[in-house]
Design an enzyme around this catalytic site. Structure first.
Site, PDB file in Angstrom:
ATOM      1  N   LYS A  48       0.801  -1.240   0.000  1.00 37.84           N
ATOM      2  CA  LYS A  48       0.000   0.000   0.000  1.00 37.84           C
ATOM      3  C   LYS A  48       0.830   1.285   0.000  1.00 37.84           C
ATOM      4  O   LYS A  48       0.352   2.355   0.338  1.00 37.84           O
ATOM      5  CB  LYS A  48      -0.998   0.048   1.183  1.00 37.84           C
ATOM      6  CG  LYS A  48      -1.877  -1.162   1.269  1.00 37.84           C
ATOM      7  CD  LYS A  48      -2.721  -1.282   0.039  1.00 37.84           C
ATOM      8  CE  LYS A  48      -2.546  -2.537  -0.687  1.00 37.84           C
ATOM      9  NZ  LYS A  48      -2.973  -2.537  -2.063  1.00 37.84           N
ATOM     10  N   HIS A 113       8.179  -7.281  -0.744  1.00 39.76           N
ATOM     11  CA  HIS A 113       7.757  -6.533   0.446  1.00 39.76           C
ATOM     12  C   HIS A 113       8.659  -6.885   1.631  1.00 39.76           C
ATOM     13  O   HIS A 113       8.463  -6.374   2.726  1.00 39.76           O
ATOM     14  CB  HIS A 113       6.320  -6.914   0.828  1.00 39.76           C
ATOM     15  CG  HIS A 113       5.261  -6.435  -0.121  1.00 39.76           C
ATOM     16  ND1 HIS A 113       5.277  -5.184  -0.692  1.00 39.76           N
ATOM     17  CD2 HIS A 113       4.123  -7.031  -0.562  1.00 39.76           C
ATOM     18  CE1 HIS A 113       4.197  -5.048  -1.463  1.00 39.76           C
ATOM     19  NE2 HIS A 113       3.487  -6.145  -1.402  1.00 39.76           N
ATOM     20  N   ARG A 135       5.788   5.429   2.049  1.00 36.91           N
ATOM     21  CA  ARG A 135       4.681   6.379   1.992  1.00 36.91           C
ATOM     22  C   ARG A 135       4.372   6.833   3.408  1.00 36.91           C
ATOM     23  O   ARG A 135       4.599   6.077   4.369  1.00 36.91           O
ATOM     24  CB  ARG A 135       3.469   5.650   1.402  1.00 36.91           C
ATOM     25  CG  ARG A 135       2.292   6.522   1.107  1.00 36.91           C
ATOM     26  CD  ARG A 135       1.156   5.694   0.505  1.00 36.91           C
ATOM     27  NE  ARG A 135       0.105   6.560  -0.002  1.00 36.91           N
ATOM     28  CZ  ARG A 135      -1.054   6.122  -0.474  1.00 36.91           C
ATOM     29  NH1 ARG A 135      -1.305   4.820  -0.528  1.00 36.91           N
ATOM     30  NH2 ARG A 135      -1.967   6.976  -0.903  1.00 36.91           N
ATOM     31  N   TYR A 201       6.418   8.215  -1.666  1.00 34.94           N
ATOM     32  CA  TYR A 201       5.246   8.354  -2.539  1.00 34.94           C
ATOM     33  C   TYR A 201       4.891   9.838  -2.717  1.00 34.94           C
ATOM     34  O   TYR A 201       4.606  10.291  -3.832  1.00 34.94           O
ATOM     35  CB  TYR A 201       4.085   7.589  -1.892  1.00 34.94           C
ATOM     36  CG  TYR A 201       2.776   7.567  -2.631  1.00 34.94           C
ATOM     37  CD1 TYR A 201       2.471   6.527  -3.517  1.00 34.94           C
ATOM     38  CD2 TYR A 201       1.806   8.550  -2.428  1.00 34.94           C
ATOM     39  CE1 TYR A 201       1.249   6.483  -4.176  1.00 34.94           C
ATOM     40  CE2 TYR A 201       0.581   8.510  -3.084  1.00 34.94           C
ATOM     41  CZ  TYR A 201       0.313   7.482  -3.962  1.00 34.94           C
ATOM     42  OH  TYR A 201      -0.900   7.438  -4.611  1.00 34.94           O
TER      43      TYR A 201
HETATM   44  P1  A3P Z   1      -4.927   4.516  -1.932  1.00 39.99           P
HETATM   45  O1  A3P Z   1      -5.557   3.336  -1.270  1.00 39.99           O
HETATM   46  O2  A3P Z   1      -4.519   5.581  -0.964  1.00 39.99           O
HETATM   47  O3  A3P Z   1      -5.719   5.052  -3.062  1.00 39.99           O
HETATM   48  P2  A3P Z   1       0.164  -0.741  -3.569  1.00 39.99           P
HETATM   49  O4  A3P Z   1       0.335  -0.636  -5.037  1.00 39.99           O
HETATM   50  O5  A3P Z   1       1.468  -0.748  -2.816  1.00 39.99           O
HETATM   51  O6  A3P Z   1      -0.749  -1.834  -3.194  1.00 39.99           O
HETATM   52  O7  A3P Z   1      -0.495   0.625  -3.092  1.00 39.99           O
HETATM   53  C1  A3P Z   1      -1.810   0.944  -3.434  1.00 39.99           C
HETATM   54  C2  A3P Z   1      -1.987   2.435  -3.311  1.00 39.99           C
HETATM   55  O8  A3P Z   1      -1.350   3.083  -4.429  1.00 39.99           O
HETATM   56  C3  A3P Z   1      -3.452   2.814  -3.369  1.00 39.99           C
HETATM   57  O9  A3P Z   1      -3.553   4.002  -2.570  1.00 39.99           O
HETATM   58  C4  A3P Z   1      -3.633   3.081  -4.848  1.00 39.99           C
HETATM   59  O10 A3P Z   1      -4.758   3.862  -5.170  1.00 39.99           O
HETATM   60  C5  A3P Z   1      -2.333   3.807  -5.170  1.00 39.99           C
HETATM   61  N1  A3P Z   1      -1.987   3.742  -6.598  1.00 39.99           N
HETATM   62  C6  A3P Z   1      -2.159   2.695  -7.457  1.00 39.99           C
HETATM   63  N2  A3P Z   1      -1.740   3.031  -8.677  1.00 39.99           N
HETATM   64  C7  A3P Z   1      -1.302   4.299  -8.617  1.00 39.99           C
HETATM   65  C8  A3P Z   1      -0.768   5.207  -9.592  1.00 39.99           C
HETATM   66  N3  A3P Z   1      -0.619   4.861 -10.864  1.00 39.99           N
HETATM   67  N4  A3P Z   1      -0.423   6.430  -9.176  1.00 39.99           N
HETATM   68  C9  A3P Z   1      -0.572   6.804  -7.879  1.00 39.99           C
HETATM   69  N5  A3P Z   1      -1.088   6.001  -6.919  1.00 39.99           N
HETATM   70  C10 A3P Z   1      -1.442   4.755  -7.284  1.00 39.99           C
END
Ligand code: A3P
Length: 301
Positions: A48, A113, A135, A201
């Site tokens: 995340k 991870h 992040r 992030y």
């Molecule tokens: P939110 O839940 O705050 O929207 P991971 O990829 O590590 O699982 O993290 C997921 C988070 O990254 C989510 O945050 C998601 O919406 C965000 N995310 C996914 N794709 C993204 C992109 N192209 N640009 C920015 N944020 C992105």
């Protein structure tokens, strides 16, 4: 492994970090079977923290000669595949076939991870490149809470934000504690800045162009003058943007082999969404924990 294994009640503490049981088994498999190469590029994140975005950007960068990243380019692998299908996770064996990874032409992109301490020694000694993305823990937490609920079946019901928060503050989340995970790679990046790039992030969101250039330099494929002249950086950022990726059919209706909807990886993609979910007391509590844990390391959120 099932999605259930990922939930807080099913995590095991190993080398100071909370891991799902199948990660533990797979760490041992990695140690025995995975052969790192100096040319490997590891993308390291806590869940995340922007893993999906980082995978997309580095995949597009590394493969830019073979696949034109122009956003109207429909043949690009990122248009028909979720980024997780293009960059495997080291610890998700047996989904990863190490032989298959072995046959990839260099540089191989591998995500993980795992905390630094649990990475196989051979990886640490290989001289490979590491891009670490973290992040703000408050946003990571909110994103994790939403995601955890998406992973729960109907019969399990949803888990409250308070309960998840309490675990998170004790460091009990996949590959947590967040602060120790980040600190491990922060120190590594200070010692080996040419090999380990530490990113946030929030910084990526604020100045994606320059951070993409930095990533390209550290992983050994800097953006050339010629590429600058046709706006390659903007093309990659557009292809990997939240709006573009989240609206692709594969990410709207596709699924992971585990059954998880690809859409679960795209929620809001913004900085500061914690303000909509945490009470002032919760925010203060997490801020104080983070401040104390990061101490005088030089790392702050
Ligand atoms: P939110 O839940 O705050 O929207 P991971 O990829 O590590 O699982 O993290 C997921 C988070 O990254 C989510 O945050 C998601 O919406 C965000 N995310 C996914 N794709 C993204 C992109 N192209 N640009 C920015 N944020 C992105």
């Amino acid at each position: 492994p099932t999605q259930k294994d990922w939930l807080p009640g099913n995590l095991y503490q190993y080398q100071g970090f909370w891991l799902p049981s199948h990660y533990l088994q797979n760490i041992l498999t990695c140690r025995n079977q995975f052969q790192p190469r100096q040319s490997d590029i590891f993308l390291v994140t806590l869940p995340k923290s922007g893993t999906t975005w980082l995978k997309a950007m580095v995949f597009a960068l590394v493969n830019r000669t073979q696949y034109d990243p122009k956003s109207n380019q429909t043949q690009h692998p990122l248009v028909s595949n979720n980024p997780h299908e293009l960059v495997p996770f080291l610890e998700l064996e047996p989904r990863i076939d190490y032989n298959q990874i072995d046959s990839c032409p260099p540089p191989r992109l591998i995500a993980t991870h795992l905390p630094l301490i649990s990475l196989p020694e051979s990886v640490k000694k290989s001289g490979c490149k590491i891009v670490y993305l973290c992040r703000n823990p408050k946003d990571t937490f909110v994103s994790l809470w939403h995601f955890t609920n998406k992973m729960r079946t109907e019969e399990m019901g949803s888990i409250s934000i308070e309960e998840t928060f309490e675990s998170f503050c004790r460091g009990v989340n996949v590959c947590g504690p967040v602060w120790d995970h980040a600190l491990g790679f922060w120190k590594e990046s200070l010692e080996n800045p040419e090999r380990v790039l530490f990113l946030k992030y929030e910084e990526l969101k604020e100045d994606p162009e320059n951070h993409l250039r930095r990533i390209a330099e550290v992983i050994g494929c800097p953006i050339s003058m010629e590429e600058e002249s046709f706006d390659l950086v903007d093309q990659i950022l557009e292809l990997c943007s939240f709006d573009r990726l989240s609206n692709l059919e594969v990410n709207r209706i596709g699924k992971q082999p585990s059954g998880l909807n690809n859409s679960s990886f795209f929620r809001r993609g913004e900085v500061g969404d914690w303000k909509n979910h945490l009470t002032p007391q919760m925010a203060l509590k997490l801020d104080e924990i983070i401040k104390e844990k990061l101490g005088d390391s030089g790392l702050a959120f």
